[in-house]
Design a protein around this motif. Structure first.
Motif, PDB file in Angstrom:
ATOM      1  N   GLY A 338       0.719  -1.285  -0.239  1.00  0.00           N
ATOM      2  CA  GLY A 338      -0.050   0.193   0.225  1.00  0.00           C
ATOM      3  C   GLY A 338       0.717   1.189   0.049  1.00  0.00           C
ATOM      4  N   PRO A 339       1.925   1.678   1.169  1.00  0.00           N
ATOM      5  CA  PRO A 339       2.664   2.685   1.135  1.00  0.00           C
ATOM      6  C   PRO A 339       3.587   2.678  -0.335  1.00  0.00           C
ATOM      7  N   LEU A 340       3.966   1.618  -0.738  1.00  0.00           N
ATOM      8  CA  LEU A 340       4.812   1.058  -2.156  1.00  0.00           C
ATOM      9  C   LEU A 340       3.969   2.230  -2.483  1.00  0.00           C
ATOM     10  N   LEU A 341       3.032   1.475  -3.541  1.00  0.00           N
ATOM     11  CA  LEU A 341       2.308   1.513  -4.758  1.00  0.00           C
ATOM     12  C   LEU A 341       1.619   3.439  -4.455  1.00  0.00           C
ATOM     13  N   LEU A 342       1.115   4.412  -2.698  1.00  0.00           N
ATOM     14  CA  LEU A 342       0.684   4.970  -2.845  1.00  0.00           C
ATOM     15  C   LEU A 342       2.322   6.265  -3.496  1.00  0.00           C
ATOM     16  N   SER A 343       2.449   5.839  -3.207  1.00  0.00           N
ATOM     17  CA  SER A 343       4.296   7.019  -3.751  1.00  0.00           C
ATOM     18  C   SER A 343       4.086   6.839  -4.972  1.00  0.00           C
ATOM     19  N   ASN A 344       4.214   5.354  -5.842  1.00  0.00           N
ATOM     20  CA  ASN A 344       3.946   5.331  -6.599  1.00  0.00           C
ATOM     21  C   ASN A 344       3.034   5.835  -7.475  1.00  0.00           C
ATOM     22  N   GLN A1207     -13.431  -5.353   4.570  1.00  0.00           N
ATOM     23  CA  GLN A1207     -12.480  -5.009   3.220  1.00  0.00           C
ATOM     24  C   GLN A1207     -12.552  -5.380   2.190  1.00  0.00           C
ATOM     25  N   MET A1208     -13.455  -5.285   1.938  1.00  0.00           N
ATOM     26  CA  MET A1208     -13.922  -5.211   0.564  1.00  0.00           C
ATOM     27  C   MET A1208     -14.760  -3.944  -0.259  1.00  0.00           C
ATOM     28  N   ILE A1209     -15.168  -3.446   1.038  1.00  0.00           N
ATOM     29  CA  ILE A1209     -15.323  -1.741   1.317  1.00  0.00           C
ATOM     30  C   ILE A1209     -14.349  -0.719   0.885  1.00  0.00           C
ATOM     31  N   GLY A1210     -13.582  -1.711   1.678  1.00  0.00           N
ATOM     32  CA  GLY A1210     -12.018  -1.155   2.148  1.00  0.00           C
ATOM     33  C   GLY A1210     -11.261  -0.315   0.895  1.00  0.00           C
ATOM     34  N   VAL A1211     -11.536  -1.829  -0.126  1.00  0.00           N
ATOM     35  CA  VAL A1211     -10.562  -2.125  -1.607  1.00  0.00           C
ATOM     36  C   VAL A1211     -11.185  -1.571  -2.528  1.00  0.00           C
ATOM     37  N   ALA A1212     -12.881  -0.921  -2.584  1.00  0.00           N
ATOM     38  CA  ALA A1212     -14.050  -0.470  -3.123  1.00  0.00           C
ATOM     39  C   ALA A1212     -12.741   0.702  -3.657  1.00  0.00           C
ATOM     40  N   VAL A1213     -13.334   1.775  -1.413  1.00  0.00           N
ATOM     41  CA  VAL A1213     -12.626   2.538  -1.362  1.00  0.00           C
ATOM     42  C   VAL A1213     -11.940   3.550  -2.149  1.00  0.00           C
ATOM     43  N   VAL A1214     -10.354   2.387  -1.706  1.00  0.00           N
ATOM     44  CA  VAL A1214      -8.779   2.447  -2.406  1.00  0.00           C
ATOM     45  C   VAL A1214      -8.624   2.620  -3.126  1.00  0.00           C
ATOM     46  N   LEU A1232      -4.114  16.251  -2.038  1.00  0.00           N
ATOM     47  CA  LEU A1232      -4.606  16.437  -1.742  1.00  0.00           C
ATOM     48  C   LEU A1232      -5.455  14.160  -2.032  1.00  0.00           C
ATOM     49  N   VAL A1233      -4.876  14.216  -2.869  1.00  0.00           N
ATOM     50  CA  VAL A1233      -5.303  12.686  -3.223  1.00  0.00           C
ATOM     51  C   VAL A1233      -4.262  12.194  -1.943  1.00  0.00           C
ATOM     52  N   GLY A1234      -2.810  12.354  -1.848  1.00  0.00           N
ATOM     53  CA  GLY A1234      -1.669  11.512  -1.007  1.00  0.00           C
ATOM     54  C   GLY A1234      -2.672  10.958   0.593  1.00  0.00           C
ATOM     55  N   LEU A1235      -3.237  12.645   0.834  1.00  0.00           N
ATOM     56  CA  LEU A1235      -4.650  12.592   1.966  1.00  0.00           C
ATOM     57  C   LEU A1235      -4.989  11.601   2.049  1.00  0.00           C
ATOM     58  N   ALA A1236      -6.348  11.534   1.040  1.00  0.00           N
ATOM     59  CA  ALA A1236      -7.366  10.623   0.515  1.00  0.00           C
ATOM     60  C   ALA A1236      -6.888   9.150   0.510  1.00  0.00           C
ATOM     61  N   LEU A1237      -5.817   9.135   0.087  1.00  0.00           N
ATOM     62  CA  LEU A1237      -4.949   7.382  -0.534  1.00  0.00           C
ATOM     63  C   LEU A1237      -4.709   7.181   1.345  1.00  0.00           C
ATOM     64  N   TYR A1239      -5.337   8.193   4.169  1.00  0.00           N
ATOM     65  CA  TYR A1239      -6.959   7.593   4.987  1.00  0.00           C
ATOM     66  C   TYR A1239      -7.516   7.055   4.404  1.00  0.00           C
ATOM     67  N   ALA A1240      -7.444   6.277   3.249  1.00  0.00           N
ATOM     68  CA  ALA A1240      -7.884   5.644   2.532  1.00  0.00           C
ATOM     69  C   ALA A1240      -7.514   3.799   2.642  1.00  0.00           C
ATOM     70  N   LEU A1241      -6.432   4.007   3.246  1.00  0.00           N
ATOM     71  CA  LEU A1241      -4.993   2.188   3.059  1.00  0.00           C
ATOM     72  C   LEU A1241      -5.993   2.263   4.862  1.00  0.00           C
ATOM     73  N   SER A1242      -6.641   3.371   5.632  1.00  0.00           N
ATOM     74  CA  SER A1242      -6.442   2.527   7.105  1.00  0.00           C
ATOM     75  C   SER A1242      -8.473   2.678   7.268  1.00  0.00           C
ATOM     76  N   ILE A1243      -8.869   2.617   6.279  1.00  0.00           N
ATOM     77  CA  ILE A1243     -10.420   2.966   6.101  1.00  0.00           C
ATOM     78  C   ILE A1243     -10.772   1.654   6.760  1.00  0.00           C
ATOM     79  N   THR A1244     -10.692   0.421   6.179  1.00  0.00           N
ATOM     80  CA  THR A1244     -11.138  -1.210   6.542  1.00  0.00           C
ATOM     81  C   THR A1244     -10.903  -1.013   7.581  1.00  0.00           C
ATOM     82  N   GLY A1245      -9.712  -1.152   8.596  1.00  0.00           N
ATOM     83  CA  GLY A1245      -9.747  -1.119  10.129  1.00  0.00           C
ATOM     84  C   GLY A1245     -10.489  -0.515  11.196  1.00  0.00           C
TER      85      GLY A1245
END
Length: 1532
Positions: A338-344, A1207-1214, A1232-1237, A1239-1245
């Protein structure tokens, strides 16, 4: 690229005009866009969703006939349609036309739909639907796709382009035409199915033989087996749970029998057998090691002592558990994607020249990694929960089995509560190890990877934040150790408080009679104060932990970013938000590791405790009894030079629960039997007599094998058949009267009725509401002492054994019943059995074949009654009376308990009624109760601090994003003035061009000096917001801790006050365990669990709100996805919570019977083992454990059902955010995209945590609901006081009853019916009467334990109803029928308020003939043990008598308390009472007729009225008087 709009998206996909992208009608027909999206993709999507729903149908096997042909044809048709669509997609891609994406989208939906439908058909053909067309809705949705098929064909045939000779276009026409054939066949077969025999039977899943009719899908979930037989998709998505979830949603999940059965491999019996085999294998391994090391001295080595429990657990479950670690490893690695692909992805957005494919691959990677990680983590968690379930079943069954086999001396080293803790707390700690072990290596692994990636991202700048984190590790360790220490102390005081509370509830009648409420309230309050002092320390230490947990990410982020900036680092959105994501991943191991270590240490301690118990020596009856038969074949029992002890041969002292009569005759309360020689012939009646504490009960224990044989020989004929034992303290199961008597044996109506009559139970059963089907409550709470004694005797008689051991069963009954039992039972139905009877009723000794006289642990004399009786003492005249020895009559007892027949029926048919009546959600009043308990102002302050904490956290993240955006907009960087941000190399990746450890930090240049003021401004604001966040976090943590303490104190004090003020009716109609649960488990939940989960819930709610606000602000388009996902989330969690709530309630409901059955087993161990019923009880334990395991397994499964969907909802949001970012990458802010993403990576938990914490909070609030129920609805006694009553009242002791009427319930007859009489000052009145005459009610009315319906009672001419209860009861004295002692010293039991000198106490003990016993125990400070277990029953009665001798009251009520003492001692005690109460008014309920023959007057009662009231001599002279008949034995 301009701003993105839906019209542009549709226009691009459909290749239409942007001004009119979605027309319905075009060129005289349906437009291709509308046809393929609305008529094609939409119905196929609905078809796929509904088909998935039916994948959960359990599989069944058809016994008689094969599958109907129609199902096979439909399966084949669905597969053909799928293949046609796949081919069409391939051809469309090769054509590469303008509308290619529209065709691929429509065909893709169709492929997915028909592929899922194909799987659904396979499942349905093996289900209960196999004999039908199947669910109508599934096939009807297929019909909705027909318009799309028809319009496509028409379009192809009207298009010259497709009818040309171009091969690929012609292929599409052929494929479209070909699809019509399988679709037509499918529809025809659905309409005209070839269904065979509809009467075919079904069986549950694949291996269960239960027959079901094949109608409908609403099968009884209680007949279904969980998981077994489910397919791959059903297993991954937990579709097999769907019928259970539907039943829970309908509110029909009310009983434990409504839930699925366990899978075959998790069945309790299967696990027990597997664990037993592993135990045996470990025994063999231990023996082999022993032989190799030459340690074995004999082949009879006790193997249990050599087996290590940890090795057995590893052998049983280790391999499977270790393999699951691989899933954990892969899942952890995927977590860093997640963090690696977020960076890219953010790098792609910052690089304006990057190809769109780069962003698309990043979005696809985020989708794939989060999806795969979700499935792997879910599978891992569920499989580990199965291992935990298996280990729990193995441990509980092993501990229970050991308790049945362990020697009495070994078991005596533990009290009952400690042994029950082995299967509750200790077992839970051990099995929790399985949840924590993989974390032990996983957390350091995650920490190391996160550190390395952080280093690659920001270089050495990460050391700043890491330094703070590392400094917190010892702090966390200190906090954890302090919390553990305080927790141990708190639990110690809690155990003391609960033990004291249990004794208070058990002896509440005595407390009220003696007016000791204030003393015991203060005593409990002192324990609670100590408990709360340690709880307070725990809560504030927890607050520090919460503060560090919540503030640490912010602090580390600040330090890392500030350090990076100061070292000259280049700020980019990719770098900043990747760093934030990695910091978040760094925090989890730091915070969790100390708790993982503590959990493992707790598991180690509990494992050692269980190991110590399992290593105790077993009861070895083969070694105990002699296998050599005596020469005389008529010998049934033989003791030769026998020497026995309750403790081990090494002299270690132990006390026992069951046989305690002999325990105070020598130092430390332990008696040794020595030099016992006894020959008992078959079929003989042997009566054992002797004074209190001489060892009679110990002799019976020696015969049953409960003692340790120190020497000599014991022989019992056919000992394998067991004994019929009736112990002195009757052991009654929490079951019906009939179940108690049958004791697991077959029902023989003739013999059963004979036993009932022989044991004088016929009249009692006629009075009970449901006869012998009446539940008797725990330990026979609804029965009188005499009824319990006769019920235990009936159980022994029904066993039909050859040898009967009867421990004073005649003490608890009156003369008439005693004669009945002697004639009809002991000399009647048992006349051909070998009988050993211990008794103080020496009037029956003359019927014995042999009499045994014991004294101080040895047999003094054996012989005929004529030989032994002169040594015993004076034989009392065989008067009979109709009053009872230690037995309140059945009717009176039922009335005294305050139970009408209806109430009894309700309570007994559902002993746990209170726990089951709460269904559905909680009332708002419960939330309000806790809010008020915390404090209204304090509660509001906590919410405000939470709001400020979350707002400041989101503000700091937004400010950071704004800072980066400002840098980009101004075209500036920290390095130079270039307008673009270089992102040429993937800094995060170990394979980056600079090498794995290279992350250059360029030096500061002079070009930045002009912009430093702006940068310092941003840094200052960012740091200030973060500091404010830490302050608000600290305030919130400590306010919450303080609020939890306030609530704990307020709720306990209210509950304690209300319970002490409750009427006796309440205590008589509610089992002790039910009331005690409020003070133990419920209060523990309110003290500890509720604040913890409520804190998490509130934090999750505010975090989710903050996250949604930030994500919506950052990417408004995300609302398009969030709104439907929000509705889906609401529906999913609502669907889950209803079933989960009921499953957890059922789990709690089925957990209590396991513990109560275990406690009951330990209490009745002597009876169980002597009757050789251990196997039956072990099976019952397995049955109860299986019920509980079913609920626990399904609770875990439903949690994972929810988890995978979240988890599927989280996957859908991401995925949604990623797609929006790629589509709009030229027009939105990367920050803003970085901020949203991020947050989204932790939304499932967060979503998962929100549901779990809300569900758990709701369950914990049930404890508040239960305590509030007692606080608001208990019937309480009057609390008024009369200040005008003089302190010296009553001076004379004159009693007058004026037309007294008492009824316990409206439906019951009057217990006292117009009673009128006068007792003169200083008069001695004996009270007699047949059963149910109202004798005990007379005392209860005098003490106002029950209030009068009519009339009044005057004490010294003052109406007692106008006097406060405390004033009244403090002026009266009573010697109760049932002796009860509290844990503590002899001094505390005699004088709890400390009003008398030691000399006074010793004087009364001497007058009660107890001084020598107390001296040998250690004096007045000697401990009496739990419920006085270090004293015999007779000695307890003497101690209660000593209490009364201390009183200065002018009115004394004696409910004959000398039934269990010998006649000689009884005679002396009667003389003492006469001397001490010479000038006092004394009322005595007569159990022995000689007790009242010298009374001034005798009151004869019948049906609550006065029948006769005169001197004994005057009444006896009237030949037809009731008293005359009673004395002569003609009355009842």
């Amino acid at each position: 690229m301009g701003d993105f709009a839906p019209a542009e998206l549709i226009s691009g996909i459909c290749h239409t005009d942007a001004q009119n992208p979605f027309s319905v009608w075009e060129n005289g027909t349906i437009s291709p866009c509308f046809n393929k999206l609305i008529l094609g993709a939409l119905p196929h999507a609905a078809m796929a969703i509904l088909s998935v729903h039916y994948l959960c149908i359990p599989r069944y096997r058809l016994h008689q006939r094969s599958t109907p042909c129609s199902w096979m044809i439909r399966v084949a048709s669905a597969l053909l349609v799928t293949l046609f669509f796949i081919c069409d997609v391939v051809v469309t891609a090769l054509l590469n036309q303008d509308d290619m994406y529209l065709d691929i989208l429509a065909d893709g939906c169709a492929i997915l739909a028909w592929l899922v439908h194909f799987g659904t058909m396979i499942v349905l053909r093996r289900s209960i639907h196999r004999g039908t067309r199947g669910p109508l809705t599934v096939s009807l949705l297929v019909l909705l796709t027909i318009p799309n098929f028809v319009i496509n064909l028409m379009a192809y045939y009207h298009s010259e382009a497709y009818l040309s000779k171009e091969p690929l276009k012609m292929a599409r026409v052929i494929l479209a035409s070909g699809r019509t054939f399988p679709l037509t066949v499918y529809i025809l077969v659905f309409m005209f199915p070839c269904i065979g025999d509809r009467r075919a039977t079904m069986s549950i899943n694949t291996g269960d033989g239960t027959d079901l009719s094949p109608g409908g899908s609403n099968q009884d979930t209680g007949e279904m087996v969980a998981e077994d037989g489910s397919g791959c998709v059903s297993g991954l998505l937990y579709l097999w749970l769907h019928p259970l979830l539907l039943r829970g949603e309908r509110g029909e999940l009310n009983r434990e029998s409504d839930v699925y059965h366990l899978p075959q491999k998790l069945r309790t019996a299967v696990i027990q057998q597997h664990f037993y085999h592993c135990w045996e294998a470990s025994q063999q391994d231990a023996a082999a090691r022993c032989r190799r090391q030459d340690k074995c001295q004999s082949p009879e080595l006790e193997m249990d002592n050599e087996v290590v429990l940890a090795r057995v657990l590893q052998k049983a479950f280790g391999v499977r558990y270790y393999i699951l670690g691989l899933l954990k490893l892969v899942s952890d690695v995927l977590g860093f994607a997640g963090p690696l692909l977020l960076s890219n992805l953010i790098g792609f957005m910052e690089n304006e020249g990057a190809p769109v494919s780069q962003g698309a691959w990043c979005a696809l990677g985020l989708f794939a990694s989060t999806l795969l990680s979700a499935f792997l983590q879910n599978i891992f968690t569920f499989q580990v929960s199965k291992v935990v379930l298996s280990a729990r079943a193995a441990l509980v069954s092993a501990i229970y089995g050991k308790a049945l086999r362990v020697s009495r001396s070994g078991l005596a080293g533990f009290n009952l509560g400690e042994v029950v803790n082995f299967i509750s707390t200790d077992t839970d700690n051990v099995v929790n190890f399985f949840n924590r072990f993989h974390e032990l290596w996983s957390l350091p692994f995650q920490f190391s990877i996160a550190l390395y990636l952080l280093y690659l991202q920001v270089g050495v700048a990460f050391l700043g934040g890491l330094g703070v984190a590392l400094l917190l590790i010892p702090l966390n360790k200190i906090l954890a150790s302090r919390i553990v220490d305080n927790n141990k102390q708190m639990l110690r005081y809690k155990d003391s408080r609960v033990t004291l509370m249990a004794e208070v509830l058990f002896g509440i009648r005595i407390i009220k009679l003696y007016n000791w409420e204030t003393h015991f309230t203060q005593k409990i309050a002192d324990c609670r104060k100590q408990e709360l002092s340690h709880l307070k320390a725990i809560k504030y230490l927890d607050a520090v932990c919460v503060y560090t947990w919540a503030a640490l990410p912010v602090v580390i982020s600040i330090l890392t970013i500030v350090t990076y900036v100061l070292l000259g680092g280049q700020m980019t959105a990719a770098k900043v938000f990747t760093t934030l994501a990695l910091v978040g991943m760094l925090i989890l191991p730091l915070n969790n590791f100390p708790w993982v270590i503590n959990g493992i240490l707790e598991a180690k301690v509990s494992l050692e405790r269980i190991q110590r118990f399992l290593k105790l020596a077993n009861q070895d009856l083969c070694a105990y009894y002699s296998p050599v038969c005596p020469e005389d074949p008529q010998i049934s029992v033989l003791l030769s030079q026998g020497s026995f002890s309750w403790h081990d041969s090494d002299g270690t002292d132990h006390n026992t629960e069951q046989h305690i009569e002999m325990e105070t005759c020598v130092t430390k309360g332990s008696l040794r039997l020595h030099i016992l020689n006894l020959n008992i012939a078959k079929g003989s009646l042997v009566v054992v007599v002797g004074k209190v504490g001489c060892g009679k009960s110990s002799l019976l224990a020696a015969i049953t094998g409960e003692l340790n044989r120190l020497g000599g020989m014991v022989y019992v004929e056919e000992r394998e058949a067991g004994f019929g034992l009736a112990s002195q303290e009757p052991w009654i199961q929490h079951a019906t009267v009939q179940d108690n008597i049958l004791f697991g044996r077959k029902y023989n109506p003739t013999f059963y009725q004979t036993v009932i009559e022989a044991c004088a139970l016929t009249d009692d059963l006629n009075i009970l509401p449901k006869g012998d089907k009446t539940e008797v409550g725990e330990n026979g709470v609804t029965l009188s002492g005499g009824q319990k004694a006769r019920l235990a005797l009936a159980r022994a008689v029904y066993m039909d054994k050859d040898i009967y051991l009867l421990d004073d069963p005649l003490a608890a009954v009156d003369n008439d019943v005693a004669h009945h039992l002697m004639q009809k039972c002991i000399m009647g139905i048992l006349r051909n059995k070998t009988r050993i009877l211990c008794t103080h009723r020496i009037e029956f000794v003359d019927k014995a074949d042999m009499v045994v006289l014991m004294d101080n642990g040895t047999i003094v004399k054996t012989g005929t009654p004529a030989e032994v009786l002169p040594m015993v003492g004076e034989v009392p005249t065989k008067h009979r009376n109709g009053s009872k020895a230690k037995e309140k009559d059945s009717t009176e007892k039922v009335q005294e308990l305050g139970m009408s027949n209806d109430l009894l029926a309700e309570d007994e048919s559902d002993p746990s009624g209170e726990e089951q009546k709460h269904v559905g959600g909680l009332a708002w009043k419960v939330y309000q109760t806790y809010w008020v308990a915390v404090g209204r102002v304090l509660s509001l302050s906590i919410l405000i601090s939470l709001l400020l904490m979350q707002a400041s956290k989101n503000m700091s993240d937004w400010w950071l994003s704004n800072w980066i955006s400002e840098l980009k907009n101004n075209g500036s960087s920290w390095i130079d003035g270039s307008s673009t941000v270089a992102y040429s190399s993937p800094h995060l990746l170990p394979i980056s061009p600079g090498g794995p450890l290279v992350c250059p930090l360029p030096s500061m240049t002079s070009s930045h000096e002009a912009k430093m003021s702006s940068e310092i401004f941003y840094l200052t604001v960012y740091s200030s917001i973060a500091i404010a966040n830490t302050v608000f976090t600290a305030v919130r943590a400590f306010l919450f801790a303080h609020g939890a303490m306030c609530a704990a104190a307020v709720i306990h004090n209210r509950l304690l006050d209300k319970v002490f003020k409750a009427t006796m009716t309440f205590f008589d109609t509610n089992p002790l365990g039910r009331v005690l649960n409020r003070f133990s488990s419920d209060l523990y939940t309110i003290d500890d669990s509720l604040p913890f989960v409520l804190n998490i819930l509130l934090a999750n709610i505010f975090s989710l709100l903050g996250m949604l606000v930030v994500m919506t602000y950052s990417l408004p388009w995300i609302l398009v996805a969030l709104l439907p996902l929000g509705l889906l989330y609401y529906r999913t969690q609502n669907f889950y919570r209803q079933t989960s709530r009921e499953l957890k309630r059922l789990y709690s409901l089925t957990l209590s019977p396991i513990y109560s059955h275990f406690s009951e087993t330990l209490s009745g161990l002597s009876t169980i083992r002597s009757s050789r019923s251990s196997a039956m009880f072990e099976q019952e334990n397995l049955r109860r454990l299986e019920q509980n395991q079913r609920c626990l397994f399904l609770t875990n499964a439903t949690m994972q059902w929810l988890d995978i969907r979240l988890q599927m909802i989280g996957v859908a949001v991401v995925t949604g955010i990623s797609m929006i970012a790629v589509i709009q990458h030229d027009s939105i802010d990367p920050g803003l995209v970085g901020l949203a993403l991020s947050y989204a990576l932790s939304i499932t938990g967060l979503l998962s945590g929100l549901i779990f914490s809300s569900t758990q909070t709701e369950m914990d609030l049930v404890s508040v609901e239960r305590t509030e129920e007692y606080c608001s609805s208990l019937p309480t006694e009057p609390q008024h006081q009369n200040p005008q009553v003089p302190p010296s009242w009553p001076q004379q002791g004159r009693l007058e009853f004026c037309g007294v009427v008492v009824a316990y319930r409206e439906a019951l007859p009057n217990a006292l019916d117009g009673l009128s009489l006068v007792v003169h000052p200083g008069e001695k009145v004996g009270i007699v009467g047949r059963t149910g005459s109202g004798k005990s009610t007379l005392f209860l009315a005098l003490f106002r334990m029950v209030e009068l319906n009519q009339g009044q009672i005057l004490l010294d001419h003052l109406d007692i109803s106008t006097v406060g209860l405390a004033q009244l009861r403090s002026k009266l004295a009573i010697i109760p029928q049932d002796p009860f002692l509290f844990s503590g010293s002899v001094r505390e039991n005699l004088d709890p308020r400390g009003q008398y000198t030691d000399q006074s106490l010793m004087e009364v003990l001497d007058q009660c003939h107890l001084s020598h016993v107390v001296d040998r125990m250690g004096g007045l400070d000697a401990e009496v043990g739990e419920k006085g277990k270090t004293f015999s029953v007779g000695q307890r009665q003497l101690l209660c008598l000593a209490r009364a001798l201390l009183t200065q009251a002018n009115v004394l009520c004696i409910d004959e308390a000398t039934a269990s003492v010998d006649h000689k001692t009884d005679k002396l005690l009667q003389q003492t009472i006469k001397q001490r109460f010479q000038n006092k008014t004394v009322l005595t309920i007569a159990h022995r007729i000689n007790t009242i023959m010298d009374s001034d007057r005798v009151l004869v009662m019948q049906a609550g009225k006065v029948v006769e009231f005169d001197t004994p001599s005057a009444l006896y002279q009237i030949n037809n008087s009731v008293f005359h008949r009673l004395v002569d034995g003609r009355g009842e």
